[in-house]
Design an enzyme around this catalytic site. Structure first.
Site: not given
Ligand code: ARG
Length: 283
Positions: A83, A134, A228-231
């Site tokens: 993603h 993912d 959020q942002g760690d993905s």
């Protein structure tokens, strides 16, 4: 790699979006007590396989252009979340300055190396509605040292056993309301039984947990989580990579654990030969 790598698109993109990688699950604003939420600062030298994915063109130069995490699993091979490569994140056509930043604890600094990404291969089985599968594989244009490479936990590895202590790393939101870190953080969590995530994410509204392709991790009492942002960044247990930050509802909520891409499933899809980690470095 037995499957063809899709070459990253190479046309310029004017837009400089401040948007971070989008949460995949619609979630009401999260209140969390602050990685990674509930985490602590770490120097990247303790987890040299944790890298930042960056595009200054799209995300601006302030935080080295960071928008997702990644994991070095071969000298020139980085895993991230599929993603993170979506057009909602990288635009269409995709940004041309996709870079991996290695060895940089503080994104405000210029320490470490920035290596352009040569090729991007997104798992063709990735399903953006269920978030299953993912992951994406990035090929770097220059190699990192072998000391930056982390081993992956194959199916049956005890590191996946519920109750195992695990650590997640990233430069993501530390509050759940958009306070992005500029120095690397980590949070200590536990692998949770699949039943926790099956109960938390039974269906479309909050997402659907799928035990074959996902790992459930967090703390039963909440507080510690990726955000959020760690993905795309690593979840490590017993010194091996077991997950990639993928999704969750809010961040650090007691009844909403973090959901990670299951690395053993990714190895199956990639037909990754555990005996020779370098088998995917060529071909
Ligand atoms: N989708 C997020 C990203 O793009 C990661 C969310 C992880 N959330 C969580 N609660 N563990 O950075």
């Amino acid at each position: 790699m037995r499957r063809p790598l899709v070459r990253a698109l190479t046309r310029p993109l004017a837009l400089a979006a401040a948007a971070m990688a989008i949460p995949l699950v619609s979630a009401s604003p999260a209140a969390s007590d602050g990685v990674v939420v509930g985490g602590f600062p770490v120097d990247v030298s303790v987890s040299p396989w944790t890298v930042a994915l960056s595009s200054r063109d799209r995300f601006g130069g302030m935080r080295s252009g960071q928008f997702c995490g990644g994991v070095v699993v071969g000298p020139a091979t980085v895993l991230t979340a599929a993603h993170c490569m979506a057009k909602e994140v990288l635009g269409s056509p995709r940004v041309t300055d996709l870079t991996v930043v290695a060895g940089r604890t503080d994104l405000y600094s210029d320490v470490g190396r920035e290596i352009p990404v040569g090729e991007v291969w997104v798992n063709p089985a990735y399903d953006s509605s269920s978030n299953s599968g993912d992951f994406a594989v990035l090929k770097l244009t220059e190699a990192l040292p072998q000391s930056s490479v982390i081993g992956m936990a194959a199916a049956g590895d005890p590191a996946y056993t519920p109750g195992t202590e695990a650590t997640v790393y990233g430069w993501g939101d530390t509050t759940g309301i958009g306070s992005y870190a500029h120095t690397l953080r980590a949070a200590r969590l536990h692998v949770l039984p699949d039943s926790h995530c099956e109960a938390a994410y039974p269906g479309p509204a909050e997402g659907t947990y799928e035990a074959e392709t996902m790992v459930c991790a967090g703390e039963v009492r909440g507080g510690r989580d990726a955000c959020q942002g760690d993905s795309g960044g690593p979840l490590v247990a017993q010194g091996r990579l077991i997950g990639l930050v993928s999704w969750g509802s809010g961040c650090g909520r007691p009844t909403s654990p973090g959901v990670y891409t299951r690395v053993s499933d990714l190895m199956r899809v990639l037909r990754w030969d555990t005996g020779s980690r370098e088998s995917n470095e060529t071909a």
